[in-house]
Design a protein around this motif. Structure first.
Motif, mmCIF file in Angstrom:
data_model
loop_
_atom_site.group_PDB
_atom_site.id
_atom_site.type_symbol
_atom_site.label_atom_id
_atom_site.label_comp_id
_atom_site.label_asym_id
_atom_site.label_seq_id
_atom_site.Cartn_x
_atom_site.Cartn_y
_atom_site.Cartn_z
ATOM 1 N N ARG A 134 4.464 -10.644 1.115
ATOM 2 C CA ARG A 134 3.264 -10.925 0.323
ATOM 3 C C ARG A 134 3.386 -10.345 -1.090
ATOM 4 O O ARG A 134 2.990 -10.978 -2.068
ATOM 5 C CB ARG A 134 2.029 -10.362 1.039
ATOM 6 C CG ARG A 134 0.733 -10.679 0.349
ATOM 7 C CD ARG A 134 0.419 -12.154 0.395
ATOM 8 N NE ARG A 134 -0.799 -12.405 -0.359
ATOM 9 C CZ ARG A 134 -0.947 -13.351 -1.266
ATOM 10 N NH1 ARG A 134 0.032 -14.192 -1.499
ATOM 11 N NH2 ARG A 134 -2.065 -13.486 -1.915
ATOM 12 N N ILE A 135 3.949 -9.138 -1.194
ATOM 13 C CA ILE A 135 4.139 -8.521 -2.509
ATOM 14 C C ILE A 135 5.088 -9.368 -3.349
ATOM 15 O O ILE A 135 4.864 -9.584 -4.544
ATOM 16 C CB ILE A 135 4.633 -7.069 -2.369
ATOM 17 C CG1 ILE A 135 3.508 -6.191 -1.829
ATOM 18 C CG2 ILE A 135 5.138 -6.525 -3.699
ATOM 19 C CD1 ILE A 135 3.922 -4.781 -1.473
ATOM 20 N N ASP A 151 13.758 -10.297 -3.532
ATOM 21 C CA ASP A 151 13.430 -9.628 -2.273
ATOM 22 C C ASP A 151 12.533 -8.437 -2.571
ATOM 23 O O ASP A 151 12.478 -7.951 -3.704
ATOM 24 C CB ASP A 151 14.716 -9.156 -1.586
ATOM 25 C CG ASP A 151 14.494 -8.759 -0.134
ATOM 26 O OD1 ASP A 151 13.450 -9.150 0.440
ATOM 27 O OD2 ASP A 151 15.366 -8.070 0.423
ATOM 28 N N THR A 152 11.855 -7.966 -1.536
ATOM 29 C CA THR A 152 11.041 -6.761 -1.635
ATOM 30 C C THR A 152 11.197 -5.975 -0.348
ATOM 31 O O THR A 152 11.191 -6.553 0.741
ATOM 32 C CB THR A 152 9.550 -7.107 -1.850
ATOM 33 O OG1 THR A 152 9.424 -7.872 -3.051
ATOM 34 C CG2 THR A 152 8.705 -5.867 -1.978
ATOM 35 N N LYS A 153 11.332 -4.684 -0.469
ATOM 36 C CA LYS A 153 11.403 -3.778 0.680
ATOM 37 C C LYS A 153 10.255 -2.792 0.565
ATOM 38 O O LYS A 153 9.998 -2.241 -0.505
ATOM 39 C CB LYS A 153 12.726 -2.999 0.696
ATOM 40 C CG LYS A 153 13.969 -3.854 0.725
ATOM 41 C CD LYS A 153 14.164 -4.482 2.062
ATOM 42 C CE LYS A 153 15.491 -5.244 2.040
ATOM 43 N NZ LYS A 153 15.634 -6.151 3.105
ATOM 44 N N VAL A 154 9.563 -2.573 1.680
ATOM 45 C CA VAL A 154 8.446 -1.642 1.720
ATOM 46 C C VAL A 154 8.800 -0.535 2.702
ATOM 47 O O VAL A 154 9.355 -0.801 3.775
ATOM 48 C CB VAL A 154 7.142 -2.356 2.144
ATOM 49 C CG1 VAL A 154 6.000 -1.370 2.278
ATOM 50 C CG2 VAL A 154 6.781 -3.437 1.151
ATOM 51 N N THR A 155 8.495 0.713 2.336
ATOM 52 C CA THR A 155 8.766 1.829 3.231
ATOM 53 C C THR A 155 7.874 1.742 4.466
ATOM 54 O O THR A 155 6.864 1.027 4.475
ATOM 55 C CB THR A 155 8.527 3.180 2.521
ATOM 56 O OG1 THR A 155 7.183 3.218 2.055
ATOM 57 C CG2 THR A 155 9.493 3.362 1.370
ATOM 58 N N GLY A 156 8.238 2.480 5.497
ATOM 59 C CA GLY A 156 7.497 2.429 6.759
ATOM 60 C C GLY A 156 6.059 2.880 6.642
ATOM 61 O O GLY A 156 5.192 2.413 7.383
ATOM 62 N N ASP A 157 5.755 3.796 5.700
ATOM 63 C CA ASP A 157 4.374 4.254 5.535
ATOM 64 C C ASP A 157 3.575 3.371 4.575
ATOM 65 O O ASP A 157 2.416 3.664 4.289
ATOM 66 C CB ASP A 157 4.352 5.709 5.061
ATOM 67 C CG ASP A 157 5.056 5.912 3.728
ATOM 68 O OD1 ASP A 157 5.580 4.931 3.171
ATOM 69 O OD2 ASP A 157 5.081 7.064 3.261
ATOM 70 N N LEU A 158 4.174 2.290 4.077
ATOM 71 C CA LEU A 158 3.551 1.300 3.191
ATOM 72 C C LEU A 158 3.114 1.877 1.853
ATOM 73 O O LEU A 158 2.251 1.317 1.182
ATOM 74 C CB LEU A 158 2.340 0.628 3.875
ATOM 75 C CG LEU A 158 2.564 0.003 5.241
ATOM 76 C CD1 LEU A 158 1.272 -0.583 5.769
ATOM 77 C CD2 LEU A 158 3.648 -1.032 5.203
ATOM 78 N N HIS A 159 3.726 2.991 1.421
ATOM 79 C CA HIS A 159 3.324 3.615 0.163
ATOM 80 C C HIS A 159 4.224 3.248 -1.008
ATOM 81 O O HIS A 159 3.808 3.399 -2.156
ATOM 82 C CB HIS A 159 3.285 5.137 0.324
ATOM 83 C CG HIS A 159 2.061 5.605 1.039
ATOM 84 N ND1 HIS A 159 1.331 6.688 0.628
ATOM 85 C CD2 HIS A 159 1.415 5.146 2.133
ATOM 86 C CE1 HIS A 159 0.303 6.864 1.432
ATOM 87 N NE2 HIS A 159 0.345 5.936 2.366
#
Length: 149
Positions: free
Chosen positions: A13-14, A38-46
């Motif tokens: 979505r980002i 591409d986009t990668k998000v950390t596990g805590d979504l921060h």
């Protein structure tokens, strides 16, 4: 800790939000040839890392990587605000932009494969006229006859 499926969905979505914002909302001419890959998000979504590529004006011209990086850094606040408004998560992730190296690596792999094909063709050319170094049949068929002598 958020599950990985949620992080992947948020990353997708980002990517969509940032790509759309770069195309329609942000009016910086240095971002005209930027593509979000591409986009990668950390596990805590921060934290979110957004990967991008930059195309040159023409096929043979070098892209303006420094200008695109500066423009993305300048637009980071606006893009984060848009991500926060359109995702609806409690904490809007911080955005960091990284140049995607996959196209360069793919180009390098293509060059290596072309060199390997040329080397294979050269070996095949040399092998076509080659003759065995020893006898034509190194495995002598009548071994029993030699042992009897």
């Amino acid at each position: 800790m958020a599950d990985q499926a949620r992080a992947r969905k948020l990353a997708k979505r980002i990517s969509q939000i940032v790509a759309s914002a770069l195309e329609h909302e942000v009016k910086d001419p240095r971002l005209a040839r930027v593509t979000i890959t591409d986009t990668k998000v950390t596990g805590d979504l921060h934290d979110a890392t957004v990967y991008y590529t930059v195309l040159g004006e023409k096929l043979d011209s070098e892209p303006d990587l420094a200008g695109a990086a500066a423009a993305l850094e300048k637009a980071k606040g606006v893009l984060r605000t848009m991500v926060g408004q359109q995702t609806g998560v409690r904490f809007t992730p911080t955005l960091s932009f990284v140049t995607d190296t996959v196209p360069d690596a793919a180009r390098h792999m293509d060059e290596l494969l072309a060199r390997a094909r040329e080397a294979d063709a050269e070996v095949a050319r040399l092998a076509s006229g080659a003759e065995p170094a020893g006898e034509a049949d190194p495995y002598k068929a009548p071994r029993e006859a030699e042992e009897a002598d």
